[in-house]
Design a protein around this motif. Sequence first.
Motif, short mmCIF file in Angstrom:
data_model
loop_
_atom_site.label_atom_id
_atom_site.label_comp_id
_atom_site.label_asym_id
_atom_site.label_seq_id
_atom_site.Cartn_x
_atom_site.Cartn_y
_atom_site.Cartn_z
N ARG A 1 0.84 -1.19 0.00
CA ARG A 1 0.00 0.00 0.00
C ARG A 1 0.89 1.25 0.00
NH1 ARG A 1 -5.42 -0.54 1.72
NH2 ARG A 1 -6.00 -2.72 2.08
N PHE A 2 0.50 2.19 -0.84
CA PHE A 2 1.19 3.47 -0.92
C PHE A 2 0.17 4.58 -0.91
CE2 PHE A 2 3.81 0.36 -3.18
CZ PHE A 2 5.00 0.46 -2.47
N VAL A 3 0.67 5.76 -0.73
CA VAL A 3 -0.19 6.95 -0.77
C VAL A 3 0.32 7.83 -1.92
CG1 VAL A 3 -1.12 8.92 0.50
CG2 VAL A 3 -0.53 6.81 1.70
N GLY B 1 -4.33 4.12 -16.08
CA GLY B 1 -3.61 2.92 -15.70
C GLY B 1 -3.97 2.40 -14.32
N TYR B 2 -4.87 3.06 -13.64
CA TYR B 2 -5.30 2.62 -12.32
C TYR B 2 -6.72 2.07 -12.39
CZ TYR B 2 -1.37 5.29 -10.35
OH TYR B 2 -0.14 5.77 -10.04
N LEU B 3 -6.97 1.05 -11.58
CA LEU B 3 -8.32 0.54 -11.39
C LEU B 3 -8.88 1.13 -10.10
CD1 LEU B 3 -10.67 -1.35 -12.15
CD2 LEU B 3 -9.50 -3.15 -10.85
N CYS C 1 -0.58 -3.51 -12.97
CA CYS C 1 0.68 -3.94 -13.58
C CYS C 1 1.73 -4.24 -12.51
CB CYS C 1 1.20 -2.86 -14.53
SG CYS C 1 0.17 -2.63 -16.01
N ASN C 2 1.83 -3.34 -11.55
CA ASN C 2 2.87 -3.48 -10.53
C ASN C 2 2.36 -4.14 -9.26
OD1 ASN C 2 4.85 -2.10 -12.16
ND2 ASN C 2 3.73 -0.22 -11.68
N ASN D 1 9.49 -1.96 -11.62
CA ASN D 1 8.22 -1.92 -12.35
C ASN D 1 7.50 -0.61 -12.11
OD1 ASN D 1 8.69 -4.48 -13.33
ND2 ASN D 1 7.63 -5.48 -11.64
N LEU D 2 7.54 -0.15 -10.87
CA LEU D 2 6.90 1.12 -10.54
C LEU D 2 7.55 2.26 -11.32
CD1 LEU D 2 4.95 2.74 -8.78
CD2 LEU D 2 6.75 2.87 -7.06
#
Length: 938
Positions: free
Chosen positions: A9-11, A275-277, A311-312, A373-374
């Motif tokens: 998890r990231f912000v 690119g985000y869900l 993806c990542n 990847n990020l």
Amino acid sequence: MAAYLQWRRFVFFDRETVREPSGPDGAGAKPFALPPGIAVCDSGRGSLVFGDILCGAGRCQIWFLPRSLQLSSFQAYKLRVTHLYQLKQHSILVSIGEDEEGINPLVKVWNLEKRDGGNPLCTRIFPAIPGNKPTVVSCLTVHENLNFMAIGFADGSVVLTKGDITRDRHSKTQILHEGSYPVTGLAFRQSGKTTHLFVVTTENIQSYMLSVKDYPHLELDTHGCGLRCSSLSDPSQDLQFIVAGNECVYLYQPDERGPCFAFEGQKLIVHWYRGYLIIVSKDRKTSPKSEFAGNEAQNSDKQVLNIYDLCNKFIAYSSIFDDIVDVLAEWGSLYVLTRDGKIHVLQEKDTQTKLEACEFMLFRKNLFEMAINLAKSHHLDSDGLSEIFRQYGDHLYNKGNHDGAIQQYIRTIGKLEPSYVIRKFLDAQRIHNLTAYLQMLHLQSLANADHTTLLLNCYTKLKDSSKLEEFIKTSESEVHFDVETAIKVLRQAGYYSHAVYLAEKHEHHEWYLKIQLEDIKNYQEALHYIGKLPFEQAESNMKRYGKILMHHVPNETTELLKILCTDYSPSGGNEGPGMLEGKKANSEEFIPVFANNSRELKAFLEHMTEVQADSPQGVYDTLLELRLQNWAHEQDEQIKEKLHNEALTLLKSGRFKTVFDKALVLCQMHNFKDGVLYLYEQGKLFQQIMHYHMQNEQYKKVIEVCELYGDQEACLWEQALSYFARKEENCKEYIAAVLKHIENKNLMPPLLVVQTLAHNSTATLSVIKDYLVNKLQKQSRQIEQDEQRIQKYREETTRIRLEIEELKASPKIFQKTKCSICTSALELPSVHFLCGHSFHQHCFESYSESDSECPTCMPENRKVMDMIRAQEQKRDLHDQFQHQLKCSNDGFSVVADYFGRGVFNKLTLITDLPSGKTATTIEAGLQRELLIHTKRST
């Protein structure tokens, strides 16, 4: 299947509440609030669009919220708006709503760029129900090309409008799909010229191909999703159709199901954004589930908004909201609408901030793959990626995973200094890893000469001949290393065949020949290789290696030099047709090649003189010296005679005129008598010829030289007389012959002859008796002749003086009766001259060049005048007089000649008669006439 709980998890987003613009007083702005009653919303073309805001008057509005937060609206329906779809590429808004009670939905197409009474122009209105069955509209989608529009209904049917959706006339509506389960989601997918429509219900998923007649379809799965729980991804996920069930999220291609992700929880809203869900789900897993309307939740329930990076495989953001209405994307941010009328904005952080925030955690936990990847997904620049690869490589290296480390270091090529990696793997046990790194460095054309040296040394230490050959035998266009460095290393390591191959392939001729001659000692192959080179290179290499080749393969080397200096063309055909003519080397420059090979040198020089008569002078000089040496050292008389003739023939070829001194020195050094005499003769060195015979006491030859060249150089006879006079033996015969010639040519005064012979004790008076007698007799005869001439001049002078006196004292009678020009009878007016010539006046004027001179006597007079002027000009020629007096054998005759010219007296000559004649002028005229008369009479 990826487990949700394992994802990091990231912000990556900052959350803020949208506030109203600050007032003039600068007081803190309060949160922006939307009016209550929002039923549907969408975004695009720079605005957030809301529908079905119930107002007190019962009028239903469509609202637009621009970035300035200035709301605007217009009435679209009388009761409510149920669906909105704002196209992203066109200013077209499609809405579905109701104008009257009951199930009678209407579709309206609005052109936002055109106005009708201040409101957007409605370009089309038509009923939405399929056929005559009243049913509720469940979903709506429109293709961006405006040629397709699909409407889903709660009864399981789908209506497709094909053609221009903004006009009734150019479109056709038909029922595409019928089923038993409510339609919960629709999406168009465009790939090239192929168009697909995804249809999802509560129980299944189907794909229709709209670009083919009859619209064939394919059932993709036997489970569906709730309303607003499906979306279409962007090209980063290959435009896959996303369906979110309560247990998993599935991705679909038009013809198959793709990967799935285990995201548990009841899904309420699904969107795709950059690119985000984005998934909105209930916070409590125990909340009741609705079979159809997945967004029907109690207001007290908390909802979780998660943003996933598929993806990542990490969660970019997660937060809890109160009763989310929808999530919209506009102006590069996400806007979350809640039931309390607030708008929350989620602003994605910039790439550098995100990486800095997560890298520490990822590197600390050694999650380098995820960090890579990020970074790639966020398009981090190559420098940033290289730093991650370096750290990953260092991590693997410290763990002892050298194979994995070198793969990461390879990915830093072009950014990381190669020496950083090379120093880590210089240990012999890691030479394989170092070789792999250096190979890749060369493939990317980033290797320098040191890297090439190191790689080749690795190959040689590993004795990996196959890899070595593969490395050096790449095609010329794929060479990624410094060829010269490679040749040096291979030669030093003893891989001569590889070095020779590389040198030949890449045309490093100097290295090829060095290795062949100094290492392999293959002289024949080296000579053959030179014969295949272009002219300039063949010439320079023969100058460099000619001596070595001549020592080991003299015959073949001589033949190549003959070709190189006459008409050279590469044996391999390396030069074009236009370059093969007129190329020949300077044969003189190759003479040093034949040191200690005189036989081959002679053959080479003779060949050059035969085929090229204009060969350089050095060729002839060397050939002459070579022939003279052979002649001087030869013992066999026959062969010596042959060599003598060859040398003399070469001298007589006329090629030594410009180098006379050099040829003479060569002949003298080798005592080549005939050559010396020939060169003396050609150089007109007659005295040297005579001195040569004098030194050898060849008396007859001395006389012959005097007879042959005495006319060209008279002093030869004097020198011969002096020579014989100094001889003590009896030379009377030769002295007599010399005196006879001296007497005939009058070459010496008798006194000087007597003085010369006085030094010879054997020369008696009888030797010069005849000479003296003849000389005295000649002088006596000359005296008599001179006395006669003097008497004649005296008589002539006396006569001239008498004529002058007569002209002064007596008148001149002109008795000419005919004109001296036309020979006709003389008539008046006429012109008479003292010389006795008379002329008609008109004849005189026609032929005379001067009024004061007789035309008939004028040519003779001019000759006399020219002689006088010449004498006057020569009066002051003292240097010439002194020189002639010094060089002459008879000084008296020179003095007499200059005395006769008047050098020793002064003569004043008046040649023109002025118009006013005085006595003095008349006397001068008479003197001139007398001179002219005297000249003519003599």
